[in-house]
Scaffold this motif. Structure first.
Motif, PDB file in Angstrom:
ATOM      1  N   PRO A  20      -0.182  -2.593  -0.822  1.00 51.85           N
ATOM      2  CA  PRO A  20      -0.137  -2.832  -2.267  1.00 51.85           C
ATOM      3  C   PRO A  20      -1.341  -3.687  -2.703  1.00 51.85           C
ATOM      4  O   PRO A  20      -1.778  -4.572  -1.969  1.00 51.85           O
ATOM      5  CB  PRO A  20       1.173  -3.600  -2.473  1.00 51.85           C
ATOM      6  CG  PRO A  20       2.011  -3.262  -1.282  1.00 51.85           C
ATOM      7  CD  PRO A  20       1.044  -3.055  -0.161  1.00 51.85           C
ATOM      8  N   THR A  21      -1.862  -3.398  -3.855  1.00 50.68           N
ATOM      9  CA  THR A  21      -3.050  -4.075  -4.366  1.00 50.68           C
ATOM     10  C   THR A  21      -2.925  -5.590  -4.313  1.00 50.68           C
ATOM     11  O   THR A  21      -3.868  -6.282  -3.933  1.00 50.68           O
ATOM     12  CB  THR A  21      -3.331  -3.632  -5.819  1.00 50.68           C
ATOM     13  OG1 THR A  21      -3.386  -2.204  -5.848  1.00 50.68           O
ATOM     14  CG2 THR A  21      -4.632  -4.190  -6.326  1.00 50.68           C
ATOM     15  N   VAL A  27      -4.145  -8.876   3.567  1.00 48.93           N
ATOM     16  CA  VAL A  27      -3.915  -7.897   4.631  1.00 48.93           C
ATOM     17  C   VAL A  27      -5.223  -7.398   5.241  1.00 48.93           C
ATOM     18  O   VAL A  27      -5.318  -7.268   6.467  1.00 48.93           O
ATOM     19  CB  VAL A  27      -3.063  -6.718   4.121  1.00 48.93           C
ATOM     20  CG1 VAL A  27      -2.960  -5.624   5.172  1.00 48.93           C
ATOM     21  CG2 VAL A  27      -1.676  -7.212   3.748  1.00 48.93           C
ATOM     22  N   TYR A  28      -6.238  -7.133   4.452  1.00 48.18           N
ATOM     23  CA  TYR A  28      -7.473  -6.586   5.004  1.00 48.18           C
ATOM     24  C   TYR A  28      -8.132  -7.532   6.010  1.00 48.18           C
ATOM     25  O   TYR A  28      -8.519  -7.089   7.097  1.00 48.18           O
ATOM     26  CB  TYR A  28      -8.435  -6.169   3.905  1.00 48.18           C
ATOM     27  CG  TYR A  28      -8.017  -4.891   3.195  1.00 48.18           C
ATOM     28  CD1 TYR A  28      -7.238  -3.935   3.835  1.00 48.18           C
ATOM     29  CD2 TYR A  28      -8.401  -4.640   1.897  1.00 48.18           C
ATOM     30  CE1 TYR A  28      -6.847  -2.768   3.199  1.00 48.18           C
ATOM     31  CE2 TYR A  28      -8.016  -3.467   1.258  1.00 48.18           C
ATOM     32  CZ  TYR A  28      -7.251  -2.541   1.911  1.00 48.18           C
ATOM     33  OH  TYR A  28      -6.881  -1.379   1.283  1.00 48.18           O
TER      34      TYR A  28
END
Length: 51
Positions: A20-21, A27-28
């Protein structure tokens, strides 16, 4: 045991990871770190197997 974990990680990432944006900024970088540790573990196993 390491090979089992590495195979599971490859299975997860080969299918692509959708995030999710609102969580991408966290997360990246974590995925990058996770992939780095997986590659390092794979290299250690390979070097160990080669003696």
């Amino acid at each position: 045991m390491i090979s089992v974990i590495l195979q599971a990680a490859e299975k997860v990432t080969s299918q692509g990871v959708r995030v999710p944006t609102e969580h991408q900024s966290v997360v990246y970088p974590l995925m990058g770190w996770w992939q780095f540790t997986n590659r390092t573990a794979r290299a250690v196993v390979s070097l160990y197997d080669q003696g």
